[in-house]
Write an enzyme that holds these catalytic residues in place. Structure first.
Site, PDB file in Angstrom:
ATOM      1  N   MET A   1      30.369  80.569  76.641  1.00 58.16           N
ATOM      2  CA  MET A   1      31.442  81.086  75.793  1.00 58.16           C
ATOM      3  C   MET A   1      32.642  81.513  76.624  1.00 58.16           C
ATOM      4  SD  MET A   1      32.011  81.426  72.553  1.00 58.16           S
ATOM      5  CE  MET A   1      30.464  81.637  71.694  1.00 58.16           C
TER       6      MET A   1
ATOM      7  N   ASP B   1      32.444  87.277  86.716  1.00 55.68           N
ATOM      8  CA  ASP B   1      31.017  87.273  86.436  1.00 55.68           C
ATOM      9  C   ASP B   1      30.301  88.073  87.515  1.00 55.68           C
ATOM     10  OD1 ASP B   1      28.362  86.548  85.475  1.00 55.68           O
ATOM     11  OD2 ASP B   1      29.365  84.909  84.418  1.00 55.68           O
TER      12      ASP B   1
ATOM     13  N   VAL C   1      29.715  88.932  77.529  1.00 58.89           N
ATOM     14  CA  VAL C   1      28.498  89.055  78.326  1.00 58.89           C
ATOM     15  C   VAL C   1      27.293  89.084  77.385  1.00 58.89           C
ATOM     16  CG1 VAL C   1      29.731  90.229  80.181  1.00 58.89           C
ATOM     17  CG2 VAL C   1      28.652  91.594  78.382  1.00 58.89           C
TER      18      VAL C   1
ATOM     19  N   GLU D   1      24.303  89.766  74.837  1.00 53.53           N
ATOM     20  CA  GLU D   1      24.402  90.427  73.535  1.00 53.53           C
ATOM     21  C   GLU D   1      23.474  91.644  73.462  1.00 53.53           C
ATOM     22  OE1 GLU D   1      26.453  89.823  69.660  1.00 53.53           O
ATOM     23  OE2 GLU D   1      26.794  89.471  71.776  1.00 53.53           O
TER      24      GLU D   1
ATOM     25  N   LYS E   1      27.017  95.511  77.612  1.00 56.12           N
ATOM     26  CA  LYS E   1      28.412  95.486  77.173  1.00 56.12           C
ATOM     27  C   LYS E   1      29.098  96.817  77.505  1.00 56.12           C
ATOM     28  CE  LYS E   1      27.891  92.048  73.458  1.00 56.12           C
ATOM     29  NZ  LYS E   1      28.766  91.010  74.027  1.00 56.12           N
TER      30      LYS E   1
ATOM     31  N   SER F   1      28.880  88.547  68.605  1.00 58.53           N
ATOM     32  CA  SER F   1      28.728  87.822  67.339  1.00 58.53           C
ATOM     33  C   SER F   1      27.983  88.629  66.292  1.00 58.53           C
ATOM     34  CB  SER F   1      27.996  86.502  67.580  1.00 58.53           C
ATOM     35  OG  SER F   1      26.716  86.738  68.141  1.00 58.53           O
TER      36      SER F   1
ATOM     37  N   HIS G   1      35.969  87.179  68.023  1.00 59.66           N
ATOM     38  CA  HIS G   1      34.751  86.387  67.986  1.00 59.66           C
ATOM     39  C   HIS G   1      35.067  84.894  67.960  1.00 59.66           C
ATOM     40  CE1 HIS G   1      31.028  85.010  65.482  1.00 59.66           C
ATOM     41  NE2 HIS G   1      30.863  84.749  66.760  1.00 59.66           N
TER      42      HIS G   1
END
Length: 727
Positions: free
Chosen positions: A337, A356, A409, A411, A416, A438, A459
């Site tokens: 993503m 990252d 990052v 879920e 987060k 999401s 999103h």
């Protein structure tokens, strides 16, 4: 006095007709355009001083983009039918008017040439097809085509009749049924254009042809010896029949039996190419009127064109806030993503700091862009310019100077929160922070940012470079500047936004999940897996619910379910799909990612449903199988009721956002115009009655919210309510 077409007669008697619709950035067919063209045709017929005409555009944006879809009612003589005439007869007269007008142009008795300076789409291409000679500017970026099928229509001003007579029936059907475009050189090769010249020579070339061909005002199909390219359109030509046998089969594969326009195109071309043009255009208008009369076309036009354009032009942007352009984003997470977001952002000319956990992971994210640009065969120098805008890093300090942060990052709330706090330590709380979550509620995630007014959900959908939608999620404390910033960024990367309020799963993930969950529920009841999958596709969804769950990942579905259980505690209500996902998790079947899920993915072979699926998750197939209609009803209405709940709970504020989000976010059947258009078309009272019956048979997940009952009682609809609110 002309208002849309300016006229100028030169010394050679050639009338230059320049289309320049006032108040429009692009020429479109309006009632004024038709009136001015009718006056010009009358002058061509009656004024001996006029030897011929050249039709061109006065706008640098192109020649013409077709009909003004926002004003289709006026264009087709919308309103009540005249006394003594049926509504369908009045509609036919309305749609036939433009067809007859262009027929009058090509039979005016004098040569008419088209000088095309830019794109000519839909009715714009039909205008030039009615000219006797067509010269197009030599620019490979110019597009010509008949894309009406993309919004539920088909060419209704002679396009289904003239294009086959110019290029042959089979190639014409490819363009008509797929909405494909052609460039000038392709148009020249197909005989759609007669000349391609430098843009500053198109008018001179067109005038030269008119002057040299005083008797050129006759179309090929109006001559005695005309022959259809590819062979005659008669039953005696075996190729003619084979084209329509194959065309019908391909249309069924691509559109199922859901779309009206493809079937109308096939019928109009089949019948119309066998008769003279005057009869052919009446056949075309007959089918066009039938398509327009059905709610399907209006629903598709509203959602796929009118609402989409309004959203992209900032319909939901807060008023009174100055433009907030994005110059440099910090992209947290370089996975699938994050890498996709970095790509589309860099392509839009915006710098990206791609962060990252380690440099190798960040560089892998940048390579994602490099690989896809190479696959597109982009010029290496241009590709390098895009790649140079992406800076991979593992150091949060490199985020300094970013004016927008986007997080993608893992879920989980804890991870987060950690990256959110680490980012704020570098950029400060005044920068807008967008989470790509999401499912996790934005209001909860915003607690990790010391200024929650600047925290918002952005999103994206995977793959980012292909999916057109971005769902903007407004938390309880999100401020208008954050909304404006997010929408301006989405506009810069040329995506379509919707704006929703915070809740678990927001709108798209929450409602899309019901399609998958109902498929799993059917599977758990012992329904034949292939029946579930095939019905899903037949009802207009891109893929079946089991296949799409494999793509998303069964392990992710399990993790999201576990997180939801933990968050809701005693309030969590397990559904019939839970057991199926748990069983697949226990078996280690994760979906496509490990080549085993509901489907099997043999190396080098075609995927297929796991033969042991029903036996494993349901103990075998049920003795009494539901009909295809029953499966369809459950898959459809489970989505509809959840969409209605989102509206009732205030997650959605407009049906336009609901329809756009459904079609472009999870592939809800486009032919319906979206779930809210569909409910309005079916009738809210009928929707409530169906949901009550399903709830009684299958449980409370189908129970309609009070909003729907209230709407049914007063005979209301979603779009009627929206219109009242906007007034």
């Amino acid at each position: 006095m002309t208002t849309a077409i300016h006229t100028e007669l030169d010394a050679d008697g050639i009338l230059l007709l320049t289309i320049d619709v006032p108040g429009q950035s692009m020429n479109v067919i309006t009632p004024e355009v038709q009136a001015d063209l009718a006056a010009a045709i009358e002058r061509l017929k009656t004024d001996d001083a006029v030897k011929g005409a050249v039709l061109t555009s006065g706008k640098a944006s192109g020649f013409m983009a077709g009909a003004d879809l926002k004003g289709m009612g006026a264009l087709f003589g919308g309103g009540a039918a005249p006394e003594g005439k049926s509504k369908m007869a009045a509609l036919f007269d309305g749609v036939f008017g433009l067809n007859k007008l262009l027929r009058d142009l090509e039979t005016c008795g004098k040569p008419v040439a088209a000088a095309v300076n830019g794109l000519a789409l839909g009715g714009g291409l039909e205008f030039i097809l009615a000219c006797h000679y067509r010269v197009i500017a030599d620019n490979p970026k110019i597009t010509l085509g008949l894309p009406e099928i993309m919004v539920g229509l088909f060419p209704g001003a002679g396009g289904t009749q003239r294009l086959p007579r110019l290029m042959g029936i089979q190639p014409a059907l490819m363009y008509l049924l797929q909405g494909k475009n052609m460039n000038p050189q392709e148009a020249l090769g197909f005989g759609v254009a007669q000349a391609v010249v430098p843009s500053d020579q198109i008018i001179a070339t067109a005038k030269a042809w008119v002057k040299a061909n005083p008797n050129g005002g006759v179309q090929p199909w109006d001559t005695k010896n005309f022959k259809m390219p590819g062979g005659p359109a008669t039953a005696l030509n075996p190729n003619f029949a084979q084209i329509f046998v194959g065309g019908t089969a391909m249309t069924h594969v691509n559109a199922g039996d859901n779309m009206n326009a493809p079937k109308a195109i096939l019928s109009a071309v089949y019948e119309g190419t066998q008769v003279p043009m005057d009869t052919a255009i009446r056949i075309e208008s007959k089918y066009f009127a039938k398509v327009v009369a059905d709610p399907q076309a209006g629903n598709m036009i509203r959602s796929l064109f009118v609402s989409k354009q309004a959203a992209e032009k900032g319909a939901r942007r807060p008023k009174g806030i100055a433009p907030m352009p994005t110059k440099k984003i910090g992209m947290l997470g370089a996975g699938l993503m994050g890498a996709g977001v970095a790509m589309v952002t860099a392509q839009a000319g915006i710098e990206v700091v791609l962060l990252d956990r380690d440099l190798a992971a960040a560089e892998k994210g940048k390579q994602y862009t490099a690989d896809r640009l190479a696959k597109k065969r982009m010029d290496p120098a241009k590709a390098q310019i895009i790649l140079d805008r992406i800076k991979p890093t593992s150091d949060y300090a490199d985020l300094a100077g970013c004016d927008l942060i986007i997080e993608a990052v893992f879920e989980t709330r804890e991870i987060k929160a950690d990256v959110t706090k680490a980012t704020e330590a570098v950029v400060g709380p005044d920068v807008i922070f967008g989470s790509n979550t999401s499912t996790l509620p934005i209001t909860g995630l915003a607690k990790a940012w010391s200024k929650p007014a600047n925290f918002i959900g952005i999103h994206f959908f995977s793959p980012v470079e292909r999916m057109p939608l971005v769902e903007i999620i407004v938390g309880k404390e999100t401020g208008p500047e954050a909304i404006a910033k997010a929408l301006d960024y989405v506009a810069a990367i040329r995506k379509t936004p919707i704006v929703v309020n915070d809740s678990r799963g927001f709108y798209t993930s929450r409602c899309f999940g019901t399609y998958v969950q109902e498929g799993l529920s059917l599977l758990g009841e012992g329904t034949v897996p292939a029946l579930i999958e095939n019905v899903g596709k037949q009802m207009g969804m891109p893929v079946g619910p089991l296949a799409v769950n494999d793509e998303v990942g069964l392990d992710l579905s399990y993790k999201v379910g576990q997180q939801t259980k933990a968050d809701l505690g005693d309030a969590y209500k397990p559904g019939p799909a839970d057991g199926v996902i748990t069983k697949m998790h226990e078996l280690g079947r994760q979906g496509r990612k490990n080549a085993k899920g509901f489907y099997v993915y043999p190396e080098g072979g075609k995927k297929h449903l796991w033969p042991e699926l029903a036996a494993t998750v349901a103990g075998g197939l049920a003795a009494d199988q539901p009909s295809a209609a029953e499966v369809k009803e459950r898959l459809l209405y489970r989505q509809l009721v959840e969409c209605a709940r989102c509206f009732a709970e205030g997650v959605l504020e407009t049906p336009q956002d609901g329809d756009l989000g459904a079609i472009f976010g999870w592939g809800f059947a486009p032919f319906t115009g979206g779930p809210f258009s569909h409910m309005d078309t079916v009738g809210i009272a009928n929707v409530v009655a169906t949901l009550d019956r399903l709830a009684q048979a299958h449980g409370e997940r189908f129970a309609p919210p009070q909003l729907l009952r209230d709407m049914a009682a007063r005979g209301d609809s979603f779009y009627a309510m929206a219109a009242k609110q906007a007034a």
